[in-house]
Write an enzyme that holds these catalytic residues in place. Structure first.
Site, PDB file in Angstrom:
ATOM      1  N   ASN A   1      -3.572   9.163 -10.397  1.00  0.00           N
ATOM      2  CA  ASN A   1      -4.488   9.005  -9.264  1.00  0.00           C
ATOM      3  C   ASN A   1      -4.515  10.334  -8.517  1.00  0.00           C
ATOM      4  O   ASN A   1      -3.571  10.683  -7.827  1.00  0.00           O
ATOM      5  CB  ASN A   1      -3.973   7.872  -8.355  1.00  0.00           C
ATOM      6  CG  ASN A   1      -4.770   7.755  -7.065  1.00  0.00           C
ATOM      7  OD1 ASN A   1      -5.819   8.384  -6.919  1.00  0.00           O
ATOM      8  ND2 ASN A   1      -4.273   6.967  -6.127  1.00  0.00           N
ATOM      9  N   TRP A   2      -5.609  11.065  -8.695  1.00  0.00           N
ATOM     10  CA  TRP A   2      -5.693  12.415  -8.102  1.00  0.00           C
ATOM     11  C   TRP A   2      -5.930  12.364  -6.600  1.00  0.00           C
ATOM     12  O   TRP A   2      -5.877  13.383  -5.931  1.00  0.00           O
ATOM     13  CB  TRP A   2      -6.816  13.214  -8.751  1.00  0.00           C
ATOM     14  CG  TRP A   2      -6.650  13.479 -10.217  1.00  0.00           C
ATOM     15  CD1 TRP A   2      -5.649  13.035 -11.047  1.00  0.00           C
ATOM     16  CD2 TRP A   2      -7.530  14.255 -11.046  1.00  0.00           C
ATOM     17  NE1 TRP A   2      -5.858  13.492 -12.317  1.00  0.00           N
ATOM     18  CE2 TRP A   2      -7.001  14.239 -12.355  1.00  0.00           C
ATOM     19  CE3 TRP A   2      -8.724  14.950 -10.802  1.00  0.00           C
ATOM     20  CZ2 TRP A   2      -7.627  14.906 -13.409  1.00  0.00           C
ATOM     21  CZ3 TRP A   2      -9.349  15.609 -11.854  1.00  0.00           C
ATOM     22  CH2 TRP A   2      -8.788  15.592 -13.140  1.00  0.00           C
ATOM     23  N   LYS A   3      -6.268  11.193  -6.086  1.00  0.00           N
ATOM     24  CA  LYS A   3      -6.617  11.056  -4.663  1.00  0.00           C
ATOM     25  C   LYS A   3      -7.705  12.077  -4.308  1.00  0.00           C
ATOM     26  O   LYS A   3      -8.576  12.330  -5.128  1.00  0.00           O
ATOM     27  CB  LYS A   3      -5.362  11.194  -3.800  1.00  0.00           C
ATOM     28  CG  LYS A   3      -4.252  10.247  -4.285  1.00  0.00           C
ATOM     29  CD  LYS A   3      -3.120  10.065  -3.340  1.00  0.00           C
ATOM     30  CE  LYS A   3      -2.126   9.065  -3.929  1.00  0.00           C
ATOM     31  NZ  LYS A   3      -1.034   8.740  -3.041  1.00  0.00           N
TER      32      LYS A   3
ATOM     33  N   HIS B   1      -6.032   0.331  -3.091  1.00  0.00           N
ATOM     34  CA  HIS B   1      -4.912   1.259  -2.867  1.00  0.00           C
ATOM     35  C   HIS B   1      -4.488   1.175  -1.392  1.00  0.00           C
ATOM     36  O   HIS B   1      -5.337   1.000  -0.514  1.00  0.00           O
ATOM     37  CB  HIS B   1      -5.335   2.684  -3.221  1.00  0.00           C
ATOM     38  CG  HIS B   1      -4.164   3.618  -3.268  1.00  0.00           C
ATOM     39  ND1 HIS B   1      -3.601   4.143  -2.129  1.00  0.00           N
ATOM     40  CD2 HIS B   1      -3.424   4.079  -4.302  1.00  0.00           C
ATOM     41  CE1 HIS B   1      -2.569   4.911  -2.475  1.00  0.00           C
ATOM     42  NE2 HIS B   1      -2.437   4.883  -3.776  1.00  0.00           N
TER      43      HIS B   1
ATOM     44  N   GLU C   1      -3.781   3.334   0.681  1.00  0.00           N
ATOM     45  CA  GLU C   1      -4.464   4.296   1.558  1.00  0.00           C
ATOM     46  C   GLU C   1      -5.839   3.780   1.959  1.00  0.00           C
ATOM     47  O   GLU C   1      -6.310   4.034   3.072  1.00  0.00           O
ATOM     48  CB  GLU C   1      -4.546   5.665   0.855  1.00  0.00           C
ATOM     49  CG  GLU C   1      -3.172   6.331   0.816  1.00  0.00           C
ATOM     50  CD  GLU C   1      -2.938   7.252  -0.367  1.00  0.00           C
ATOM     51  OE1 GLU C   1      -3.905   7.643  -1.046  1.00  0.00           O
ATOM     52  OE2 GLU C   1      -1.759   7.587  -0.603  1.00  0.00           O
TER      53      GLU C   1
ATOM     54  N   GLU D   1       2.920  -0.740  -5.713  1.00  0.00           N
ATOM     55  CA  GLU D   1       3.210   0.530  -5.043  1.00  0.00           C
ATOM     56  C   GLU D   1       3.784   0.255  -3.657  1.00  0.00           C
ATOM     57  O   GLU D   1       3.026   0.042  -2.697  1.00  0.00           O
ATOM     58  CB  GLU D   1       1.919   1.345  -4.890  1.00  0.00           C
ATOM     59  CG  GLU D   1       1.267   1.736  -6.197  1.00  0.00           C
ATOM     60  CD  GLU D   1       0.427   3.008  -6.048  1.00  0.00           C
ATOM     61  OE1 GLU D   1       0.654   3.933  -6.820  1.00  0.00           O
ATOM     62  OE2 GLU D   1      -0.427   3.072  -5.149  1.00  0.00           O
TER      63      GLU D   1
ATOM     64  N   GLY E   1       4.143   9.198  -1.857  1.00  0.00           N
ATOM     65  CA  GLY E   1       4.054  10.556  -1.327  1.00  0.00           C
ATOM     66  C   GLY E   1       5.241  10.956  -0.474  1.00  0.00           C
ATOM     67  O   GLY E   1       5.199  11.967   0.228  1.00  0.00           O
TER      68      GLY E   1
ATOM     69  N   SER F   1       6.032   7.961  -5.799  1.00  0.00           N
ATOM     70  CA  SER F   1       6.949   9.078  -6.075  1.00  0.00           C
ATOM     71  C   SER F   1       7.492   9.062  -7.503  1.00  0.00           C
ATOM     72  O   SER F   1       8.669   9.362  -7.731  1.00  0.00           O
ATOM     73  CB  SER F   1       8.091   9.111  -5.055  1.00  0.00           C
ATOM     74  OG  SER F   1       7.569   9.372  -3.754  1.00  0.00           O
TER      75      SER F   1
ATOM     76  N   GLY G   1       0.701   9.697  -8.401  1.00  0.00           N
ATOM     77  CA  GLY G   1      -0.110  10.486  -7.469  1.00  0.00           C
ATOM     78  C   GLY G   1       0.171  11.968  -7.648  1.00  0.00           C
ATOM     79  O   GLY G   1      -0.283  12.594  -8.603  1.00  0.00           O
ATOM     80  N   GLY G   2       0.946  12.522  -6.738  1.00  0.00           N
ATOM     81  CA  GLY G   2       1.199  13.964  -6.704  1.00  0.00           C
ATOM     82  C   GLY G   2       1.557  14.592  -8.044  1.00  0.00           C
ATOM     83  O   GLY G   2       1.053  15.667  -8.397  1.00  0.00           O
TER      84      GLY G   2
HETATM   85  P1  13P Z   1       2.748   9.619  -5.232  1.00  0.00           P
HETATM   86  O1  13P Z   1       3.067   9.590  -6.711  1.00  0.00           O
HETATM   87  O2  13P Z   1       2.248  10.937  -4.772  1.00  0.00           O
HETATM   88  O3  13P Z   1       3.893   9.077  -4.431  1.00  0.00           O
HETATM   89  O4  13P Z   1       1.526   8.604  -5.018  1.00  0.00           O
HETATM   90  C1  13P Z   1       1.589   7.341  -5.562  1.00  0.00           C
HETATM   91  C2  13P Z   1       0.260   6.713  -5.467  1.00  0.00           C
HETATM   92  O5  13P Z   1      -0.210   6.382  -4.387  1.00  0.00           O
HETATM   93  C3  13P Z   1      -0.503   6.517  -6.704  1.00  0.00           C
HETATM   94  O6  13P Z   1      -1.597   5.700  -6.488  1.00  0.00           O
END
Ligand code: 13P
Length: 249
Positions: A9-11, A95, A97, A167, A173, A213, A234-235
């Site tokens: 997930n590149w956000k 998600h 967020e 999640e 993050g 994470s 994510g990251g």
């Molecule tokens: P991180 O891997 O950056 O913690 O993000 C997780 C995430 O929200 C994937 O959708």
């Protein structure tokens, strides 16, 4: 046997050229590696470019959201048909967020899940608790409720096309991941919830990821767990080498 699925997930990161070089690099290093299904979820602007690079390969492409109507006066929104039009295989729905910053609710998540399925796009439904909810002992009830409401009035036959991502919000993050045992327990509960509504066979088919994470250093701990079928990253999905290492856990 459920095939593991690892999605990046590149956000809200990566321009089109940046996204292209990331995908090219990952594909180059993972070609011929078929043990895991790999999905890229770029921002809307890069979806088409990523689809061009992955077309005809086993790599999947997913959006990060959609609206539930097919078309209409909904300025700024993207419909399931539009995602289908560019060849999206998956769409992330609910998600944390989006729940936190954009007013997503269990009801809108359910509408979006139904709309995605109707358009032939596979939903990756996110559920997860905050730190306060965890500390108050609410995790199990909350996750059960989020799962039930997201899957309300879904046909049993659609279950194999659905992915759920657990999640925990406090792990997103933050660098502070859950651990294999805890994540396995919650994911087991999600599977049990699915079994309660759709039966054991469906529960055995649905794939459930862990997210929060995830890194090359901890992916194996999660993937070694019997209930965990993959990761939503994510990251660490933003760099070729870290993402490739995660996929090759
Ligand atoms: P991180 O891997 O950056 O913690 O993000 C997780 C995430 O929200 C994937 O959708």
């Amino acid at each position: 046997m459920r095939k593991p699925i690892i999605a990046g997930n590149w956000k809200m990161y990566k321009t089109i050229p940046e996204g292209r070089s990331l995908v090219q690099g990952v594909i180059q290093k993972l070609t011929g590696y078929n043990e895991v299904e790999v999905v890229f979820c770029p921002p809307f602007t890069a979806l088409s470019a990523v689809k061009d690079l992955t077309g005809g390969t086993s790599f999947g492409v997913g959006a990060q959201d959609l609206y539930w109507k097919e078309q209409g006066a909904f300025t700024g929104e993207i419909s399931p048909l539009m995602l289908k039009d560019i060849g999206c295989d998956y769409v992330i729905i609910g998600h944390s967020e989006r729940r936190e910053h954009f007013g997503e609710t269990d009801e809108t998540v359910n509408l979006k899940v139904k709309a995605a399925l109707a358009a032939g796009i596979k939903p990756i439904i996110c559920v997860g608790e905050t730190l306060a909810q965890r500390e108050a002992g609410e995790t199990q009830n909350l996750i059960k409720r989020q799962t039930e409401l997201a899957l309300k009035d879904i046909e049993t036959s659609a279950i194999p096309r659905i992915v759920i991502a657990y999640e925990p919000i406090w792990a997103i993050g933050t660098g502070k991941s859950s651990n294999g045992t805890d994540a396995n327990e919650v994911i087991g509960l999600i599977r049990k919830t699915v079994a309660g509504i759709f039966g054991n066979e469906s529960a055995e088919q649905i794939r459930i990821q862990y997210g929060g994470s995830v890194k090359p250093e901890n992916i194996k701990e999660f993937m070694d767990q019997p209930e965990i079928d993959g990761a939503l990253v994510g990251g660490a999905s933003l760099e070729i080498d870290t993402f490739v290492k995660i996929v090759k856990y």
